[in-house]
Scaffold this active site. Structure first.
Site, PDB file in Angstrom:
ATOM      1  N   LYS A 197      15.218  62.717  81.094  1.00  0.00           N
ATOM      2  CA  LYS A 197      14.222  63.729  81.764  1.00  0.00           C
ATOM      3  C   LYS A 197      14.136  63.227  83.052  1.00  0.00           C
ATOM      4  CE  LYS A 197      11.070  65.005  83.347  1.00  0.00           C
ATOM      5  NZ  LYS A 197      11.130  65.337  84.774  1.00  0.00           N
ATOM      6  N   GLY A 254       7.007  55.531  85.475  1.00  0.00           N
ATOM      7  CA  GLY A 254       6.299  56.410  86.212  1.00  0.00           C
ATOM      8  C   GLY A 254       4.896  55.689  86.390  1.00  0.00           C
ATOM      9  N   GLY A 260       1.603  57.413  81.925  1.00  0.00           N
ATOM     10  CA  GLY A 260       1.936  56.640  80.932  1.00  0.00           C
ATOM     11  C   GLY A 260       1.009  56.523  79.862  1.00  0.00           C
ATOM     12  N   GLU A 286       7.092  51.416  81.762  1.00  0.00           N
ATOM     13  CA  GLU A 286       7.153  50.736  83.234  1.00  0.00           C
ATOM     14  C   GLU A 286       6.315  51.558  84.228  1.00  0.00           C
ATOM     15  OE1 GLU A 286       8.669  48.068  83.695  1.00  0.00           O
ATOM     16  OE2 GLU A 286       9.550  47.619  81.566  1.00  0.00           O
ATOM     17  N   GLU A 346      -3.034  52.452  93.442  1.00  0.00           N
ATOM     18  CA  GLU A 346      -1.615  52.382  93.932  1.00  0.00           C
ATOM     19  C   GLU A 346      -1.551  53.547  94.794  1.00  0.00           C
ATOM     20  OE1 GLU A 346       1.475  53.674  91.150  1.00  0.00           O
ATOM     21  OE2 GLU A 346       2.720  51.943  92.124  1.00  0.00           O
TER      22      GLU A 346
END
Ligand SMILES: NC(=O)c1ccc[n+]([C@@H]2O[C@H](COP(=O)([O-])OP(=O)(O)OC[C@H]3O[C@@H](n4cnc5c(N)ncnc54)[C@H](O)[C@@H]3O)[C@@H](O)[C@H]2O)c1
Ligand SMILES: O=S(=O)(O)c1ccc(CO)cc1
Length: 482
Positions: free
Chosen positions: A175, A229, A234, A251, A384
């Site tokens: 995807k 992502g 996640g 990840e 982030e």
């Protein structure tokens, strides 16, 4: 205009049921429509999962390690042959520099070759438990694997999950991010022409929403999800896969600190901080986001860093003079610009990056910024931000450096800058981070495992351990004296 299609059961399709739905991929450097993509639904996801399951259950793929090694080597050769053309599209759809695009394709080629070798080394173990009684521990493919990907490095991030999944004998449903789906498909074309690969081994479904992703999370026929992502998505995946207990490789996001000691080579360090922070315009999970500097060197580093960031030439990824490309879209440019407005109202801003005027104003360009922050609870330290914005912080001793560096929920990557290797090693051992570099940043290799601590995820990609999430260990017991 180029249209990215769905790959289902060995065929490129626009859709499997209902009407065709088409989305637009924008060139972030100009704002123009650069390509189209077929926008998938749960119906395409269902067909892709069914094809992958058939290929897993009914073909010899999972029991053919030598074939898989050959296929991966040919895949690498074809990717190498098409790298210039793919790099052009990567620059057009993502906005990164051409050398960054070629760098990530090169990393993907290396990864394919590395896992081609490992495909022929999937040894189990046999133990004679008692005389004539044997336990054979066989390493088998884990089953059907979903690979869900972001837009920031669509070649390397695809290949670093796909290569170990195929090496292990899994079949896959990919995807990709819709922004870079054309690039995803060009990479897959390097393998789909291989007639030795059974139909259904590789499938790929593009979508602009999240129905396909949710289907993959909920389907009982998906055994493994390899997700790259954000930490937020996640965590959603961890929740949504709980009822079907899938193997997860997550990840996720990062907030990499660079810890700079006063004994570091200052010119080399500042150059490394700029390269490690401004890579892909700060849109790399492992990019430096926080610069922690020892008191004695703080003013000198801050001053040199401001000068070096100011000198970064922002421009189109296909212009060889550009030193930093643009963000993925104008929405993200405006988000970073608004963050800098907030910084100017609440923090000490050492360098304010602006949205450039002229021809670049149409694109998602913004210049680098540097903000001084000491309060560890500030969003500038905890969140982030994914853009060309560095935070600079001060520390006075090793303990404080470690406490500061470990003060976020992220733990993906970090670097230590010092001329004292013993000190760097000592600090690295105390950092809660999947990777720590010494006097460098962002050195990634097919051979070396990477992954996160805490909110940066779990599981490892690259290296021999990168196979683990795609393999199951089966205990087969037999007797030779009965
Ligand atoms: N740790 C790593 O190696 C690594 C590498 C690259 C990027 N990243 C992270 O990726 C993020 C940037 O990429 P992004 O904005 O595309 O991330 P994102 O989490 O928004 O999207 C990633 C993928 O998840 C899909 N998705 C969206 N909703 C979903 C759901 N409910 N269930 C399952 N999948 C869903 C998206 O369509 C996309 O394909 C940053 O946080 C960055 O740090 C991490
Ligand atoms: O382009 S690469 O350096 O290979 C690379 C590696 C990791 C990531 C994760 O964001 C992006 C690019």
């Amino acid at each position: 205009m180029q249209t990215a299609k769905q790959l289902i059961d060995g065929r490129w399709l626009t859709h499997v049921s209902g009407g065709e739905r088409i989305g637009q991929a924008i060139n972030p450097a100009t704002g123009d429509v650069a390509a189209l993509f077929c926008d998938g639904t749960a119906a395409e996801a269902e067909a892709a999962v069914a094809a992958a399951l058939r290929a897993f259950d009914n073909t010899a793929w999972k029991r053919s390690p030598r074939l898989r090694a050959e296929v991966l080597l040919d895949f690498a050769a074809k990717l190498d042959a098409r790298k210039e053309e793919i790099a052009d599209w990567l620059v057009t759809l993502n906005g990164k520099l051409r050398r960054e695009a070629l760098g990530e394709i090169g990393a993907g080629i290396s990864e394919l070759r590395y896992y081609a070798g490992l495909a022929r080394n999937l040894f189990g173990r046999v133990l004679e438990v008692e005389p004539g009684c044997y336990s054979s521990l066989d390493r088998e493919a884990a089953g059907v694997c979903a690979i869900i990907l972001p837009w920031n490095a669509p070649v390397t991030l695809l290949v670093r999950s796909l290569a170990p999944a195929l090496a292990a004998g899994c079949t896959v449903v990919i995807k990709p991010a819709c922004q870079t789906a054309v690039v995803n498909n060009m990479v897959l074309e390097c393998m789909t022409g291989d007639t030795r690969v059974p139909a259904g081994v590789i499938n790929s479904v593009i979508e602009s929403g999240a129905d396909v992703s949710r289907y993959l999370c909920e389907s009982p026929d998906i055994d493994v999800i390899s997700f790259t992502g954000s930490s937020a998505v996640g965590k959603l995946i961890a929740q949504n896969t709980a009822p079907t207990l899938k193997r997860l490789s997550l990840e996720l996001g990062g907030k990499a600190p660079a810890v700079v000691f006063a004994d570091a080579d200052m010119d080399k360090t500042v150059a490394g901080l700029v390269a490690g922070g401004m890579v892909m315009a700060g849109q790399q999970c492992t990019a430096i986001t926080r610069v922690l500097v020892e008191d004695a060197a703080y003013d000198a580093v801050a001053q040199k860093l401001v000068a070096a960031l100011k000198a970064v030439k922002v421009g189109p990824g296909n212009d060889p003079a550009s030193q930093m490309g643009c963000l993925i879209d104008v929405r993200n440019r405006d988000r970073i610009n608004a963050l800098m407005d907030t910084a100017q109202a609440t923090q000490r801003v050492l360098l304010r990056g602006n949205v450039p005027g002229g021809a670049l104003a149409r694109g998602a360009f913004i210049e680098p910024s540097l903000v001084e922050v000491q309060d560890l609870s500030s969003d500038f330290i905890q969140k982030e931000l994914f853009g060309p914005l560095l935070v600079i912080e001060r520390f006075s001793n090793e303990d404080e450096a470690v406490t500061r560096a470990n003060a976020t929920r992220f733990g993906l990557a970090a670097s230590v800058w010092s001329s004292d290797m013993k000190k760097s090693r000592r600090i690295a051992a105390r950092l809660r981070s999947g990777t720590v570099w010494s006097n460098s940043h962002n050195r990634l290799f097919a051979e070396a495992e990477t992954g996160g601590f805490r909110d940066s995820g779990y599981g490892r990609l690259h290296g021999a351990e990168g196979l683990n999430d795609f393999l199951q260990t089966k205990h087969f017991y037999f007797e030779t004296n009965s």
